[in-house]
Scaffold this motif. Structure first.
Motif, PDB file in Angstrom:
ATOM      1  N   TYR A   1      13.518-101.935  47.962  1.00 52.57           N
ATOM      2  CA  TYR A   1      14.114-101.104  46.920  1.00 52.57           C
ATOM      3  C   TYR A   1      13.150-100.022  46.433  1.00 52.57           C
ATOM      4  O   TYR A   1      13.571 -98.914  46.094  1.00 52.57           O
TER       5      TYR A   1
ATOM      6  N   ALA B   1      13.762 -96.085  46.407  1.00 44.98           N
ATOM      7  CA  ALA B   1      13.557 -95.317  45.167  1.00 44.98           C
ATOM      8  C   ALA B   1      12.678 -94.095  45.426  1.00 44.98           C
ATOM      9  O   ALA B   1      12.951 -93.004  44.924  1.00 44.98           O
TER      10      ALA B   1
ATOM     11  N   TYR C   1      14.721 -91.405  47.310  1.00 42.92           N
ATOM     12  CA  TYR C   1      15.625 -90.716  46.388  1.00 42.92           C
ATOM     13  C   TYR C   1      14.854 -89.774  45.464  1.00 42.92           C
ATOM     14  O   TYR C   1      15.282 -88.644  45.208  1.00 42.92           O
TER      15      TYR C   1
ATOM     16  N   ASP D   1      18.156 -90.007  39.208  1.00 41.96           N
ATOM     17  CA  ASP D   1      19.009 -91.089  38.710  1.00 41.96           C
ATOM     18  C   ASP D   1      19.107 -92.231  39.722  1.00 41.96           C
ATOM     19  O   ASP D   1      18.995 -93.406  39.352  1.00 41.96           O
ATOM     20  N   LYS D   2      19.324 -91.897  40.987  1.00 37.55           N
ATOM     21  CA  LYS D   2      19.401 -92.925  42.027  1.00 37.55           C
ATOM     22  C   LYS D   2      18.038 -93.595  42.215  1.00 37.55           C
ATOM     23  O   LYS D   2      17.953 -94.792  42.452  1.00 37.55           O
ATOM     24  N   SER D   3      16.977 -92.811  42.094  1.00 36.21           N
ATOM     25  CA  SER D   3      15.639 -93.359  42.209  1.00 36.21           C
ATOM     26  C   SER D   3      15.399 -94.416  41.136  1.00 36.21           C
ATOM     27  O   SER D   3      14.906 -95.514  41.431  1.00 36.21           O
TER      28      SER D   3
ATOM     29  N   GLU E   1      17.654 -96.103  39.542  1.00 36.62           N
ATOM     30  CA  GLU E   1      18.538 -97.237  39.815  1.00 36.62           C
ATOM     31  C   GLU E   1      17.884 -98.235  40.776  1.00 36.62           C
ATOM     32  O   GLU E   1      17.864 -99.451  40.514  1.00 36.62           O
ATOM     33  N   TYR E   2      17.336 -97.740  41.870  1.00 32.85           N
ATOM     34  CA  TYR E   2      16.724 -98.640  42.846  1.00 32.85           C
ATOM     35  C   TYR E   2      15.360 -99.146  42.394  1.00 32.85           C
ATOM     36  O   TYR E   2      14.975-100.276  42.713  1.00 32.85           O
TER      37      TYR E   2
ATOM     38  N   ASN F   1      14.677 -99.872  39.301  1.00 30.77           N
ATOM     39  CA  ASN F   1      15.021-100.964  38.381  1.00 30.77           C
ATOM     40  C   ASN F   1      15.375-102.242  39.146  1.00 30.77           C
ATOM     41  O   ASN F   1      15.012-103.350  38.722  1.00 30.77           O
ATOM     42  N   LYS F   2      16.062-102.098  40.273  1.00 32.75           N
ATOM     43  CA  LYS F   2      16.376-103.276  41.101  1.00 32.75           C
ATOM     44  C   LYS F   2      15.088-103.912  41.608  1.00 32.75           C
ATOM     45  O   LYS F   2      14.953-105.136  41.628  1.00 32.75           O
TER      46      LYS F   2
END
Length: 101
Positions: free
Chosen positions: A57, A61, A64, A71-73, A75-76, A78-79
């Motif tokens: 992930y 990130a 991205y 934003d997508k960066s 998101e990943y 955080n995962k």
């Protein structure tokens, strides 16, 4: 770059290959600053290898982020941090994103 071209030829050979190929290809595209392709192959790798690790992930990130998709960066990232809150590369990526914002 010559090694990369040879590496791409492997995709066209008959037979099967390890799903880790997609991870290696994604990382190679990232190193060549071809982040859209890096993102595509990271997703293929995640789907095929079912690898939902902090490392995977964080790699996604980064791709991205450097593809200007913050934003997508996040998101990943955080995962990744949910899986391993102390993963060093994720923590470093978190600093880089915060510095940009």
């Amino acid at each position: 770059k010559k090694a990369f071209k040879t590496f791409l030829k492997v995709r066209k050979t008959r037979g099967t290959f390890d799903n880790n190929y997609y991870q290696t290809l994604a990382r190679t595209y990232y190193m060549l600053d071809k982040n859209e392709l890096s993102i595509e192959f990271h997703h293929r790798y995640i789907d095929l290898a079912d690898d939902r690790s902090a490392e995977t992930y964080t790699d996604l990130a980064q791709a991205y982020f450097y593809n200007n998709q913050t934003d997508k960066s996040i998101e990943y990232l955080n995962k990744a941090l949910e899986i391993d809150p102390w993963y060093p590369l994720a923590l470093e990526m978190q600093k880089i994103i915060k510095a940009k914002m």
